[in-house]
Design a protein around this motif. Sequence first.
Motif, PDB file in Angstrom:
ATOM      1  N   LYS A  56       0.827  -1.212   0.000  1.00 52.63           N
ATOM      2  CA  LYS A  56       0.000   0.000   0.000  1.00 52.63           C
ATOM      3  C   LYS A  56       0.857   1.256   0.000  1.00 52.63           C
ATOM      4  O   LYS A  56       0.547   2.241  -0.689  1.00 52.63           O
ATOM      5  N   VAL A  57       1.940   1.229   0.759  1.00 51.62           N
ATOM      6  CA  VAL A  57       2.825   2.391   0.845  1.00 51.62           C
ATOM      7  C   VAL A  57       3.504   2.642  -0.497  1.00 51.62           C
ATOM      8  O   VAL A  57       3.620   3.789  -0.950  1.00 51.62           O
ATOM      9  N   ILE A  58       3.955   1.580  -1.139  1.00 51.79           N
ATOM     10  CA  ILE A  58       4.588   1.725  -2.455  1.00 51.79           C
ATOM     11  C   ILE A  58       3.590   2.313  -3.455  1.00 51.79           C
ATOM     12  O   ILE A  58       3.925   3.229  -4.230  1.00 51.79           O
ATOM     13  N   ALA A  60       1.007   4.189  -2.884  1.00 51.08           N
ATOM     14  CA  ALA A  60       0.752   5.593  -2.558  1.00 51.08           C
ATOM     15  C   ALA A  60       1.923   6.474  -2.966  1.00 51.08           C
ATOM     16  O   ALA A  60       1.732   7.588  -3.473  1.00 51.08           O
ATOM     17  N   ALA A  61       3.141   5.993  -2.746  1.00 50.55           N
ATOM     18  CA  ALA A  61       4.318   6.770  -3.125  1.00 50.55           C
ATOM     19  C   ALA A  61       4.368   6.980  -4.630  1.00 50.55           C
ATOM     20  O   ALA A  61       4.592   8.099  -5.114  1.00 50.55           O
ATOM     21  N   ARG A  62       4.141   5.920  -5.376  1.00 50.88           N
ATOM     22  CA  ARG A  62       4.155   6.041  -6.839  1.00 50.88           C
ATOM     23  C   ARG A  62       3.084   7.003  -7.316  1.00 50.88           C
ATOM     24  O   ARG A  62       3.319   7.829  -8.205  1.00 50.88           O
ATOM     25  N   ALA A  63       1.900   6.907  -6.733  1.00 56.07           N
ATOM     26  CA  ALA A  63       0.800   7.779  -7.132  1.00 56.07           C
ATOM     27  C   ALA A  63       1.101   9.241  -6.859  1.00 56.07           C
ATOM     28  O   ALA A  63       0.577  10.131  -7.538  1.00 56.07           O
ATOM     29  N   SER A  64       1.946   9.495  -5.861  1.00 51.33           N
ATOM     30  CA  SER A  64       2.306  10.868  -5.500  1.00 51.33           C
ATOM     31  C   SER A  64       3.604  11.337  -6.153  1.00 51.33           C
ATOM     32  O   SER A  64       4.070  12.436  -5.870  1.00 51.33           O
ATOM     33  N   GLY A  65       4.190  10.506  -6.998  1.00 50.23           N
ATOM     34  CA  GLY A  65       5.411  10.895  -7.681  1.00 50.23           C
ATOM     35  C   GLY A  65       6.661  10.780  -6.843  1.00 50.23           C
ATOM     36  O   GLY A  65       7.707  11.326  -7.192  1.00 50.23           O
ATOM     37  N   ILE A  66       6.576  10.078  -5.718  1.00 46.19           N
ATOM     38  CA  ILE A  66       7.734   9.898  -4.841  1.00 46.19           C
ATOM     39  C   ILE A  66       8.548   8.712  -5.342  1.00 46.19           C
ATOM     40  O   ILE A  66       7.999   7.618  -5.532  1.00 46.19           O
ATOM     41  N   PRO A  67       9.841   8.888  -5.571  1.00 42.40           N
ATOM     42  CA  PRO A  67      10.650   7.763  -6.054  1.00 42.40           C
ATOM     43  C   PRO A  67      10.733   6.644  -5.034  1.00 42.40           C
ATOM     44  O   PRO A  67      10.835   6.884  -3.830  1.00 42.40           O
ATOM     45  N   VAL A  68      10.661   5.412  -5.530  1.00 45.77           N
ATOM     46  CA  VAL A  68      10.800   4.220  -4.706  1.00 45.77           C
ATOM     47  C   VAL A  68      12.122   3.552  -5.047  1.00 45.77           C
ATOM     48  O   VAL A  68      12.399   3.282  -6.224  1.00 45.77           O
ATOM     49  N   ILE A  69      12.940   3.317  -4.032  1.00 46.64           N
ATOM     50  CA  ILE A  69      14.241   2.681  -4.232  1.00 46.64           C
ATOM     51  C   ILE A  69      14.265   1.383  -3.443  1.00 46.64           C
ATOM     52  O   ILE A  69      14.014   1.361  -2.238  1.00 46.64           O
ATOM     53  N   PHE A  70      14.561   0.295  -4.127  1.00 51.08           N
ATOM     54  CA  PHE A  70      14.587  -1.014  -3.522  1.00 51.08           C
ATOM     55  C   PHE A  70      16.023  -1.396  -3.170  1.00 51.08           C
ATOM     56  O   PHE A  70      16.948  -1.155  -3.954  1.00 51.08           O
ATOM     57  N   ILE A  71      16.178  -2.009  -2.009  1.00 47.52           N
ATOM     58  CA  ILE A  71      17.485  -2.465  -1.544  1.00 47.52           C
ATOM     59  C   ILE A  71      17.458  -3.981  -1.434  1.00 47.52           C
ATOM     60  O   ILE A  71      16.513  -4.555  -0.867  1.00 47.52           O
ATOM     61  N   ARG A  72      18.468  -4.637  -1.990  1.00 46.51           N
ATOM     62  CA  ARG A  72      18.589  -6.088  -1.842  1.00 46.51           C
ATOM     63  C   ARG A  72      19.969  -6.424  -1.291  1.00 46.51           C
ATOM     64  O   ARG A  72      20.947  -5.731  -1.576  1.00 46.51           O
ATOM     65  N   PHE A  73      20.017  -7.479  -0.492  1.00 48.25           N
ATOM     66  CA  PHE A  73      21.269  -7.906   0.131  1.00 48.25           C
ATOM     67  C   PHE A  73      21.770  -9.164  -0.551  1.00 48.25           C
ATOM     68  O   PHE A  73      21.034 -10.144  -0.692  1.00 48.25           O
ATOM     69  N   GLY A  74      23.038  -9.137  -0.983  1.00 48.32           N
ATOM     70  CA  GLY A  74      23.612 -10.323  -1.609  1.00 48.32           C
ATOM     71  C   GLY A  74      25.126 -10.318  -1.495  1.00 48.32           C
ATOM     72  O   GLY A  74      25.761  -9.265  -1.561  1.00 48.32           O
ATOM     73  N   LEU A  75      25.671 -11.495  -1.309  1.00 50.23           N
ATOM     74  CA  LEU A  75      27.128 -11.667  -1.212  1.00 50.23           C
ATOM     75  C   LEU A  75      27.632 -12.457  -2.410  1.00 50.23           C
ATOM     76  O   LEU A  75      26.890 -13.255  -3.002  1.00 50.23           O
ATOM     77  N   ARG A  76      28.872 -12.237  -2.773  1.00 50.32           N
ATOM     78  CA  ARG A  76      29.470 -13.004  -3.857  1.00 50.32           C
ATOM     79  C   ARG A  76      29.536 -14.484  -3.472  1.00 50.32           C
ATOM     80  O   ARG A  76      29.953 -14.822  -2.365  1.00 50.32           O
ATOM     81  N   ALA A  77      29.135 -15.343  -4.398  1.00 48.11           N
ATOM     82  CA  ALA A  77      29.177 -16.774  -4.106  1.00 48.11           C
ATOM     83  C   ALA A  77      30.594 -17.232  -3.791  1.00 48.11           C
ATOM     84  O   ALA A  77      30.796 -18.170  -3.014  1.00 48.11           O
ATOM     85  N   SER A  78      31.581 -16.547  -4.354  1.00 49.04           N
ATOM     86  CA  SER A  78      32.981 -16.895  -4.118  1.00 49.04           C
ATOM     87  C   SER A  78      33.418 -16.620  -2.688  1.00 49.04           C
ATOM     88  O   SER A  78      34.420 -17.160  -2.220  1.00 49.04           O
ATOM     89  N   GLY A  79      32.694 -15.745  -2.003  1.00 48.84           N
ATOM     90  CA  GLY A  79      33.058 -15.383  -0.636  1.00 48.84           C
ATOM     91  C   GLY A  79      34.159 -14.346  -0.551  1.00 48.84           C
ATOM     92  O   GLY A  79      34.654 -14.066   0.549  1.00 48.84           O
TER      93      GLY A  79
END
Length: 211
Positions: A56-58, A60-79
Amino acid sequence: MIDDNSAKDTTVRMADGAPYRQGNRMTTTALIVGDLQAGIVDNYPFAADVLPVVEKVIHAARASGIPVIFIRFGLRASGLDVAAGNQLISGLHGAGTLFHEESPETFVHPRIEPLPGEAVVLKRRASAFAATDLDRLLHAQHVDSIVLTGVATGAMIAATLYDASDRDYHVTVLSDACADAEPDVHDFLINRVFPARGADVLTGQEWTARL
């Protein structure tokens, strides 16, 4: 052309999330959605529980022109990005492919899939700012205020809040759009620590009502 003296709910949106005007108010806010990725949401019920509010928040933000930035966590498989002395990161890296950056398990959950053109930032530590280009993205869009959602409250949310405050961003945390595996940790941070750090704490409904 849009008349700045037009109705209060009139919004002028500018490309790439630049400042926009709602009535006579200028806003330079971005919504941050952190670590709500497939593997976390599908394996940790506390993360799945916040998805309805975040959706719902996303919207509403899009409807109001507020940029949405997604964060994902990931590590290199090599370690190669895992320090031997960092037990937390070593443990996450060793959890199969759950936190390996090329695994679909680290992609943003399909229920909140980013739209074309929305930014997805890959991070390798708790803070969304740690060795990422998030700060550059925000400055490029003239953002000086961020709204935090996601998981976990005691990890990504807290680390990003402290980092953002040190960079002079104004921070709002949406209390029901973030969660922690330990409810008492969530409650303590939301009710005591974050307000003491200068953050605004609102529910998702309270925030969207202000847009």
